[in-house]
Design a protein around this motif. Sequence first.
Motif, PDB file in Angstrom:
ATOM      1  N   ILE A   1      -4.257   3.992  -5.401  1.00 42.97           N
ATOM      2  CA  ILE A   1      -3.271   5.018  -4.270  1.00 42.97           C
ATOM      3  C   ILE A   1      -2.112   5.154  -5.156  1.00 42.97           C
ATOM      4  O   ILE A   1      -1.487   6.405  -4.997  1.00 42.97           O
ATOM      5  CB  ILE A   1      -2.905   4.050  -3.120  1.00 42.97           C
ATOM      6  CG1 ILE A   1      -4.231   3.855  -2.220  1.00 42.97           C
ATOM      7  CG2 ILE A   1      -1.918   4.782  -2.257  1.00 42.97           C
ATOM      8  CD1 ILE A   1      -3.898   2.879  -1.075  1.00 42.97           C
ATOM      9  N   LEU A   2      -1.638   4.358  -5.844  1.00 44.51           N
ATOM     10  CA  LEU A   2      -0.383   4.243  -6.546  1.00 44.51           C
ATOM     11  C   LEU A   2      -0.834   5.523  -7.788  1.00 44.51           C
ATOM     12  O   LEU A   2       0.388   6.510  -8.078  1.00 44.51           O
ATOM     13  CB  LEU A   2       0.248   3.335  -7.072  1.00 44.51           C
ATOM     14  CG  LEU A   2       1.381   3.435  -8.260  1.00 44.51           C
ATOM     15  CD1 LEU A   2       2.433   3.971  -7.545  1.00 44.51           C
ATOM     16  CD2 LEU A   2       1.388   1.808  -8.623  1.00 44.51           C
TER      17      LEU A   2
ATOM     18  N   TYR B   1       0.901  -1.082  -0.045  1.00 41.00           N
ATOM     19  CA  TYR B   1      -0.114  -0.064  -0.014  1.00 41.00           C
ATOM     20  C   TYR B   1       0.939   1.219   0.182  1.00 41.00           C
ATOM     21  O   TYR B   1       0.333   2.298  -0.218  1.00 41.00           O
ATOM     22  CB  TYR B   1      -0.958  -0.057   1.302  1.00 41.00           C
ATOM     23  CG  TYR B   1      -2.103  -0.940   1.054  1.00 41.00           C
ATOM     24  CD1 TYR B   1      -3.228  -0.689   0.022  1.00 41.00           C
ATOM     25  CD2 TYR B   1      -1.997  -1.969   1.629  1.00 41.00           C
ATOM     26  CE1 TYR B   1      -4.318  -1.557   0.000  1.00 41.00           C
ATOM     27  CE2 TYR B   1      -3.186  -2.937   1.487  1.00 41.00           C
ATOM     28  CZ  TYR B   1      -4.161  -2.612   0.629  1.00 41.00           C
ATOM     29  OH  TYR B   1      -5.183  -3.582   0.544  1.00 41.00           O
ATOM     30  N   VAL B   2       2.274   0.966   0.234  1.00 47.68           N
ATOM     31  CA  VAL B   2       2.997   2.315  -0.116  1.00 47.68           C
ATOM     32  C   VAL B   2       3.343   2.560  -1.199  1.00 47.68           C
ATOM     33  O   VAL B   2       3.905   1.429  -1.965  1.00 47.68           O
ATOM     34  CB  VAL B   2       4.395   2.031   0.856  1.00 47.68           C
ATOM     35  CG1 VAL B   2       5.428   3.366   0.683  1.00 47.68           C
ATOM     36  CG2 VAL B   2       3.952   2.060   2.452  1.00 47.68           C
TER      37      VAL B   2
ATOM     38  N   PRO C   1      -5.344  -5.520  -4.840  1.00 51.67           N
ATOM     39  CA  PRO C   1      -4.613  -4.734  -5.836  1.00 51.67           C
ATOM     40  C   PRO C   1      -5.107  -3.481  -6.492  1.00 51.67           C
ATOM     41  O   PRO C   1      -4.357  -2.630  -7.117  1.00 51.67           O
ATOM     42  CB  PRO C   1      -4.607  -6.044  -6.962  1.00 51.67           C
ATOM     43  CG  PRO C   1      -4.675  -7.194  -6.176  1.00 51.67           C
ATOM     44  CD  PRO C   1      -5.826  -6.844  -5.156  1.00 51.67           C
ATOM     45  N   PHE C   2      -6.474  -3.430  -6.566  1.00 54.04           N
ATOM     46  CA  PHE C   2      -7.342  -2.426  -7.271  1.00 54.04           C
ATOM     47  C   PHE C   2      -7.049  -1.160  -6.289  1.00 54.04           C
ATOM     48  O   PHE C   2      -6.810  -0.060  -6.839  1.00 54.04           O
ATOM     49  CB  PHE C   2      -8.590  -2.892  -7.509  1.00 54.04           C
ATOM     50  CG  PHE C   2      -8.668  -3.881  -8.422  1.00 54.04           C
ATOM     51  CD1 PHE C   2      -8.936  -3.351  -9.837  1.00 54.04           C
ATOM     52  CD2 PHE C   2      -9.118  -5.185  -8.162  1.00 54.04           C
ATOM     53  CE1 PHE C   2      -8.746  -4.561 -10.852  1.00 54.04           C
ATOM     54  CE2 PHE C   2      -9.226  -6.134  -9.035  1.00 54.04           C
ATOM     55  CZ  PHE C   2      -9.133  -5.729 -10.467  1.00 54.04           C
ATOM     56  N   VAL C   3      -7.324  -1.467  -4.850  1.00 53.91           N
ATOM     57  CA  VAL C   3      -7.149  -0.334  -4.040  1.00 53.91           C
ATOM     58  C   VAL C   3      -5.497   0.328  -4.298  1.00 53.91           C
ATOM     59  O   VAL C   3      -5.658   1.539  -4.249  1.00 53.91           O
ATOM     60  CB  VAL C   3      -7.309  -0.918  -2.557  1.00 53.91           C
ATOM     61  CG1 VAL C   3      -7.284   0.395  -1.445  1.00 53.91           C
ATOM     62  CG2 VAL C   3      -8.994  -1.199  -2.657  1.00 53.91           C
ATOM     63  N   SER C   4      -4.621  -0.636  -4.056  1.00 52.23           N
ATOM     64  CA  SER C   4      -3.530  -0.247  -4.039  1.00 52.23           C
ATOM     65  C   SER C   4      -2.965   0.570  -5.500  1.00 52.23           C
ATOM     66  O   SER C   4      -1.920   1.475  -5.346  1.00 52.23           O
ATOM     67  CB  SER C   4      -2.312  -1.469  -3.884  1.00 52.23           C
ATOM     68  OG  SER C   4      -1.030  -1.233  -3.982  1.00 52.23           O
TER      69      SER C   4
ATOM     70  N   VAL D   1       6.459  -4.135  -6.244  1.00 55.29           N
ATOM     71  CA  VAL D   1       6.887  -5.181  -5.821  1.00 55.29           C
ATOM     72  C   VAL D   1       6.295  -6.090  -4.827  1.00 55.29           C
ATOM     73  O   VAL D   1       6.072  -7.028  -4.684  1.00 55.29           O
ATOM     74  CB  VAL D   1       8.443  -5.141  -5.558  1.00 55.29           C
ATOM     75  CG1 VAL D   1       9.393  -4.812  -6.792  1.00 55.29           C
ATOM     76  CG2 VAL D   1       8.660  -4.133  -4.359  1.00 55.29           C
ATOM     77  N   GLY D   2       5.616  -5.139  -3.930  1.00 54.37           N
ATOM     78  CA  GLY D   2       5.026  -5.657  -2.663  1.00 54.37           C
ATOM     79  C   GLY D   2       3.672  -6.464  -3.146  1.00 54.37           C
ATOM     80  O   GLY D   2       3.390  -7.522  -2.714  1.00 54.37           O
ATOM     81  N   MET D   3       2.697  -5.600  -3.865  1.00 51.46           N
ATOM     82  CA  MET D   3       1.621  -6.052  -4.195  1.00 51.46           C
ATOM     83  C   MET D   3       1.642  -7.366  -5.028  1.00 51.46           C
ATOM     84  O   MET D   3       0.857  -8.327  -4.982  1.00 51.46           O
ATOM     85  CB  MET D   3       0.646  -5.150  -4.718  1.00 51.46           C
ATOM     86  CG  MET D   3      -0.742  -5.725  -4.989  1.00 51.46           C
ATOM     87  SD  MET D   3      -1.644  -6.406  -3.552  1.00 51.46           S
ATOM     88  CE  MET D   3      -2.067  -4.836  -2.510  1.00 51.46           C
TER      89      MET D   3
END
Length: 377
Positions: free
Chosen positions: A342-343, A313-314, A336-339, A320-322
């Motif tokens: 945010i991106l 989420y950062v 993944p869609f929320v992240s 790489v995290g998601m």
Amino acid sequence: MSLDTSASRTTPAADGERRTPTFIDSVTLIAGREISMRLRSKAFLISTGVLMLAVLASVVLGSVFSSQADLPKVAVVAGATDVVAGNAALEAVAAADQGEAEQMLRDGDVEAIVAPAASEPLGVVVYGLDSTPNSVVSALSVNPTVELLDPAAVDPMLAYFVAFGFGIVFFMSAITFGSTIAQSVVEEKQTRVVEILLSTVSARALLTGKVIGNSVLAFGQILAIAVLAILGLMLTGQRVLLGGLGTSVIWFVVFFAIGFVMLAALFAATAALVSRAEDIGSVTTPVTMLVMIPYFLVIFFNDNPLVLTIMSYVPFSAPVGMPMRVFLGTAEWWEPFVSLAILLATAALAVAIGERMYRNSLLKTGARVPFAEALRG
């Protein structure tokens, strides 16, 4: 960097008259120039080829090593055939009698002998040469049923290699193309070519063209690596791994495409603060750290659910995290869609800030432009 600006002053219209180029025209010209320069660069082509070969080699070698796991050979004396025949962990070699079996063992053709013995619980006895053939004993042993309270969805070693792959590809591509953008910006300032460019195109168009041009190349490189890795897994028969890796690779490509635009704008903005190539490292270090930290985190904490969740989420570590969480199966379908949302928001903000810094610093030569001054203008 040189640019033919004569074509950007006016362009032919449909009625034969000349018109002033639009923002899209300028961006297209600059982006095309960035792409053509990189594609003509031997260093870029060689580095891309080496990276592609490394990916292909890792897939092929993984298949070769997994297929070369030979089963232990055992000489089976008549009377013990039924015990070994149904054992998939052993390769049986028939022996006419005990003497022939011992000769095969001494010659190194087999690792052990399995001979009949009515007094033994299994009805056979295992002979070794100078040490206990543990692999054969383990294969013949009767193992109890084992159940795990918290079974790992993915093999830990496989998870490590996937994390390393995501991390190194993101790190190498972002650093390579980010540094290219930074060097191009400083070179134009140092040679004062930027003054000529800004007489024909706006600073916003110049920055947008640079970011888009290098982003297209970076995205193309990542997409080619992903396709090559998937094809390699299919051709080498590693379809089980492909089934779990395919979705995460697709998410990685999507997240990288957006994340790189954000990083590219920051690389260009920070590089515009200086006028000498020697000072690039000092101003781009914060952005470089934003690329390096996710790489080390995903390598050392790929088995830590809390760290991976935070990373996903950062914005700077989400590429790489998601995808790593998608591969491990620990991410819900909506995460993944929320992240990604945010991106996208962070990337838009970074591009806006980067464009302001770039525009306010581009014509200031000499001493390093303070960060606050670049923002204030």
